[in-house]
Every structure is written in structure tokens, then in C-alpha cells.
Design a protein around this motif. Sequence first.
Motif, PDB file in Angstrom:
ATOM      1  N   GLN B 331       0.851  -1.191   0.000  1.00 44.34           N
ATOM      2  CA  GLN B 331       0.000   0.000   0.000  1.00 44.34           C
ATOM      3  C   GLN B 331       0.888   1.242   0.000  1.00 44.34           C
ATOM      4  OE1 GLN B 331      -2.192   0.851   3.617  1.00 44.34           O
ATOM      5  NE2 GLN B 331      -3.863   1.729   2.449  1.00 44.34           N
ATOM      6  N   PRO B 332       0.648   2.163  -0.953  1.00 43.29           N
ATOM      7  CA  PRO B 332       1.492   3.368  -0.987  1.00 43.29           C
ATOM      8  C   PRO B 332       1.077   4.353   0.104  1.00 43.29           C
ATOM      9  CG  PRO B 332      -0.169   3.484  -2.704  1.00 43.29           C
ATOM     10  CD  PRO B 332      -0.347   2.148  -2.024  1.00 43.29           C
ATOM     11  N   ASN B 333       1.964   5.284   0.427  1.00 46.42           N
ATOM     12  CA  ASN B 333       1.574   6.373   1.315  1.00 46.42           C
ATOM     13  C   ASN B 333       0.558   7.255   0.598  1.00 46.42           C
ATOM     14  OD1 ASN B 333       3.346   5.576   3.342  1.00 46.42           O
ATOM     15  ND2 ASN B 333       5.042   6.727   2.416  1.00 46.42           N
ATOM     16  N   ILE B 334      -0.218   8.002   1.371  1.00 47.95           N
ATOM     17  CA  ILE B 334      -1.170   8.935   0.766  1.00 47.95           C
ATOM     18  C   ILE B 334      -0.391   9.921  -0.108  1.00 47.95           C
ATOM     19  CG2 ILE B 334      -2.717  10.864   1.293  1.00 47.95           C
ATOM     20  CD1 ILE B 334      -3.612   9.195   3.758  1.00 47.95           C
ATOM     21  N   GLY B 335      -0.877  10.104  -1.327  1.00 52.80           N
ATOM     22  CA  GLY B 335      -0.202  11.021  -2.241  1.00 52.80           C
ATOM     23  C   GLY B 335       0.821  10.339  -3.134  1.00 52.80           C
ATOM     24  N   ALA B 336       1.083   9.058  -2.875  1.00 53.55           N
ATOM     25  CA  ALA B 336       2.015   8.305  -3.731  1.00 53.55           C
ATOM     26  C   ALA B 336       1.227   7.235  -4.492  1.00 53.55           C
ATOM     27  CB  ALA B 336       3.109   7.657  -2.891  1.00 53.55           C
ATOM     28  N   ALA B 337       1.808   6.756  -5.603  1.00 58.65           N
ATOM     29  CA  ALA B 337       1.151   5.719  -6.404  1.00 58.65           C
ATOM     30  C   ALA B 337       1.703   4.353  -6.035  1.00 58.65           C
ATOM     31  CB  ALA B 337       1.375   5.991  -7.889  1.00 58.65           C
ATOM     32  N   ALA B 338       0.863   3.325  -6.159  1.00 50.44           N
ATOM     33  CA  ALA B 338       1.331   1.952  -5.931  1.00 50.44           C
ATOM     34  C   ALA B 338       2.440   1.648  -6.923  1.00 50.44           C
ATOM     35  CB  ALA B 338       0.188   0.967  -6.101  1.00 50.44           C
ATOM     36  N   TYR B 339       3.349   0.783  -6.504  1.00 50.73           N
ATOM     37  CA  TYR B 339       4.510   0.483  -7.333  1.00 50.73           C
ATOM     38  C   TYR B 339       4.636  -1.029  -7.421  1.00 50.73           C
ATOM     39  CZ  TYR B 339       9.042   1.475  -9.344  1.00 50.73           C
ATOM     40  OH  TYR B 339      10.093   1.591 -10.205  1.00 50.73           O
ATOM     41  N   PRO B 340       4.767  -1.566  -8.648  1.00 53.98           N
ATOM     42  CA  PRO B 340       4.643  -3.023  -8.804  1.00 53.98           C
ATOM     43  C   PRO B 340       5.836  -3.849  -8.310  1.00 53.98           C
ATOM     44  CG  PRO B 340       5.007  -1.975 -10.923  1.00 53.98           C
ATOM     45  CD  PRO B 340       4.882  -0.875  -9.927  1.00 53.98           C
ATOM     46  N   TYR B 341       6.855  -3.203  -7.751  1.00 53.76           N
ATOM     47  CA  TYR B 341       8.015  -3.989  -7.322  1.00 53.76           C
ATOM     48  C   TYR B 341       8.153  -4.015  -5.800  1.00 53.76           C
ATOM     49  CZ  TYR B 341       8.688  -3.323 -12.239  1.00 53.76           C
ATOM     50  OH  TYR B 341       8.467  -3.286 -13.591  1.00 53.76           O
TER      51      TYR B 341
END
Lengths: 111, 503
Positions: B331-341
Motif C-alpha cells: 500500500q502506498p503512502n497517501i499522495g504516492a502511487a502503488a509500485y509493482p516492485y
Amino acid sequence: MTFVVTEACIKCKYTDCVEVCPVDCFYEGENMLVIDPDQCIDCGVCEPECPIDAIKADTEACIEHWIEINAAFSKAWPNISSKKPPGAEALDWESIAAKREYFSAKPAAGS
Amino acid sequence: MWRPPQRIRFEPAPGRIPTIEEAARSRLFSPLAVGNVSLRQRTWVPAMVPWRATDDGFVTAEVIDWYARFAVGRPGAIVVEATGIRDVPSGPLLRIGHDRFVPGLQRLTAAVDEASGGHTKLFIQLIDFLAIRRRPERSKFLQQHLRITDLHRRALGDCNLGDGEVRTRLTTLDDSELARILSPQELQSLRFGHRERVTDMEIPHIRDLPAVVPPLFADAALRAKAAGFDGVELHFAHAYTMASFLSRTNTREDGYGGVREQRVRLPLEVLAAVRARVGPDYVVGCRYLADECIDGGSTLDDAMFFGVAFARANMDFISTSRGGKFDDAKQPNIGAAAYPYTGPSGYECMPQYISDERGPFGRNREPTAQIRRAIREAGFDTTLICSGGVHNFEMAEGLLADGTCDVVGAARQSLADPDWFLKISHGEGSAVRTCSYNNYCEALDQKHKPVTCQLWDREKLDVPGATLTEDGKRRLTAPPWQPSEDARPGVFAQTAKQPGSDP
């Protein structure tokens, strides 16, 4: 496993470590730094940067207290990613091993 | 970054170092025809995103320096980073979705040709990806992003509520109550940020992907040819559009999802469209997953089927990867996008030195060997490229000797030491800087910072000509390597076909 800032940092706070962290996971208290265990990627780049060996792997013996300090205060203190000059007394405190009683829970000044 | 709970530490070692003569006789330094081009050696630098393009997707001097530095080491081939085929903003990622990108790419191909003395072939990876949004603030999501439906009204027990009132009431709920009212997809958008999926058939541009995507890839491939690339690598791997079609999670019912024969249909149509546009002689390959490494995802069995299908359709090369999915991302931080790695499948893609019993070196070795075997048994001689933790001559040569692959890819090791091929073929293998696999580089990538290697990025910062990051703390390319004094200059020109041809 992550890396943990321990007792030796108190009142020295040299901040060489923060410059090299690729994920900017150092947080600054009034008189020491901590690492956010949720952000640390275990790359280990910071460990040799500390001139007083305050950064340890969390698998080392007898650092449970500091693991808790790092986990708790990284959520409360401001992030630091650029080196600052150390305090005037930093050199005097380098040689003192038992500094736990001087730990300050306050965030870095000016935050 | 997720790591296996076993937390076993692995230390990469240089392995046995060959003499000049042994290197010259080796498989690794022998040539290979791939489609219409000839690799001078079987070494390959896979695509890596270094975050050096402009925000408009143009080639910069830093992009050129990055690839030229790899070219100095004279690998058989370099694959330029994932380059977007659409003409849409996508941050500092390279783009090839319009003719205006061609001149910059032309400078790039010329620079690599010059830096490698014409030794290195250059391919470019073509990618399509769907929209992903940053994780929203809870209140902002409920007040603005969420589309209010009767399902929400029903769950709140009042079918006459206005949208504004529904939003207000949802905002006051605690997380567990909210989780009962929102659909799984809405909840996912709240917790991770909204992400388009190839199965969102209610969205017209998703439904129309099978018509839209092939010509986009074909146009991009033609631009790559015009820019002077030796070929293209179609990005069919990780978390992006084409891999999502190949995935077992693709349940589309329009003939492009479900059983694997239908899941492979669009990738094959992309290949056919590209082939029709660039002609039969231009090299077209792909990168795809030997295993998605997620629950309910495609497995090696699927990958063997897809590999044979690609080979049958005249794919010139097939490069394998694994994992790297959004499905299990952190789960990304608020304001960040999920990252597949960032999840377990991400670990499979770029395993770190802290690992499980299998270790971080060669996790895709056996799957790639099985894919290659299936392709050979079907009667095709398609070039297979295996990568993943390859960091010394012994391991690379072993992959070729045991029939795992035809070409050996090494991304992180080549970043750690772009001259490692040259050093080994030069008899100076002991001078190779071995990657530590601490994934410092990948951490920078996740932060969208210019990617460098911890083993060299603070060395010789004051040497004239060194280009640095904006903050002046890190150099952007590895320092130059000077062969030792007794090195024989002719070795640079020596190919594996000329063992012992000392100057």
C-alpha cells in the motif's frame, strides 16, 4: 531486518548517514536520529557512514530498546535528508557510552 | 520493499575468473545471429529505467550519457528502457508516441554506436500502460472521487439521500463500517489509488484496447527503425497492459481473455501489426513473464504455451522476467502511487541479497530452461535471454552451457560495472566490481530519483567531465575504467572468433 540508530548517536548527531540513504528514511529528534523501519530497505549504505558506529543491524544483541525507539519516533519526528553541522559538544559526547538517560523525545528544533 | 521472512543473506562472489584465452573460447563471448542482426557476444543489458528523460519524454544529454557508458563496455546488446508508445504525458519516462521524439532517439543510437565502436546492438523496449492514480486522502476520496450509487444509499438504509448527504455520512464512518459499504474495487481505489484494469469493460477505451493497441505498437516500432535502433523489444511483462492480457486474471469475455489461447491473442496481433509495419527483416522480440508469481496468476505452464506461440509467430527473441505485479504491491503512502516492485512478486522480479533458501541469483533459470526446451521441442530456434542476479562469468557461462538460454542478461551487475564484459574478455576479470544486490538502485527508482549505483556514485566526484545529480551528491555514470598498463590494446578489437590473435 532493518538498520537502527542506537545510543551512541545521542548528543552527537553527525547526520552523515542521511546524505546517503536512497529512500530518505531518517527522522530527526532534538538530540538523535532514528530510522523508519517501514521505509528502510536494508541496503546498509548508511552503516559505515556513521563516524561513531551508532547504526546497527536490528539483529544485533541487546538493541531491542533502540528498535522500539526508532519505530516509535520515526513516526513523530521530522524527516531529514541533508547533512547539518553537528552541535558544538558533539565531540565531547563521542566517548561517552552510556547516554540513554539523555535521550530527548522532542522533535528537532525548528519543527 | 518486501523480503522473504527467512532473511538469509547471500553474498555475490566474482566466481572463477577466466584467462583471456579461455574467455575468447567461451560461449559467452561467441557471436550469435538474432533475426537479421549479429550479436558479437552473448551479453545483454536488459531495460532499466534511469529517470533521466524530460517530463515531456524527450532524450536528454543524461540519457545519452547513461547508454553511452554501457556501450563503452561493449556488451552484445543493450535494450533501452521502457519507452511509452502513446502520445500522452507520463513523467520523465522516454516516449516514442510521435515523430517529434525521433530526432532525440536518433542521437541516442548514434552515441551508442560510437561509444561501442559499432560492437553493440541497440534495441528499444516499447511499452503500453494503463492509468494509475495516487492514493487519495480518505476525505477527498469520499467527497470527490467516489461515484455515489444506489448501492451506497441502500447500505446506508435511505434510498432518498442526496449525493452530498451520502458523502457526508460515509465520511463519518469508521474504516470497518466503510469497508462493508464500499465495493471491493472502490475500497481498493481508496486504499491504493484508482488503477485501470484490462477487465474494466465498462470503460470505452479499455474495451477498445484490442483495436487501439496494435497500431500504436506498429507506429512506435517504425519510429524506432527510423531512429536507427537494431530492433524492438515488445514489453509483455510485469504490471503493464500486454502482461495484463496474458494474465490468468484476465477474464475479458470479448475473445481476448479467459483461456490462454485467447489471452495470447492480443500480444500476437500486436506482433503481427508490428511485423507488417517494419518488414520481415527487422528484429522484433519481447519480454514476458516466466511466472507472474501471484495468487491466481499465470504460471510456468502458461508461459511455456505463450513462448511456443511467440516462436511460431516468428518472434526473433524472447527475454524472460518474473513477477513485478500490482496485485500484491505494498500500500502506498497517501499522495504516492502503488509500485509493482514492492510485494512478493516484486521480490521475484528484483530479488535482494536478503533472501530465502533459493537465493537471489538465477531465480528464473529453471523456468527459462523449460520454456526454451518447449520452444525447441516445437521445432523453433528462437533466441532466449535469461537474466536475474547474473553477476559473474562462471554463472553466465553456465547458463549457456546447460542450455538455459542463448544470451545472458545482467541489469544490476552491468549497472555496478558497465565494463565487466570488457574486463573479463580482456583478462582483467579480477578488476570487476561485483554488484552487492542491496537494491540501492531500485530504491532510487521507486523514489523516482535518477538511478545510480552505490558502488561508484560517490567516487571521483571532482574529476573533470563527471556529471552529477542536481544536488551534486552523486555522479550519474560509472567512472571510466583504465585497463592496466600491460593490457594489449588489440584486445578491444578482438572477437571470440579470433582466439589468441595477439597484436
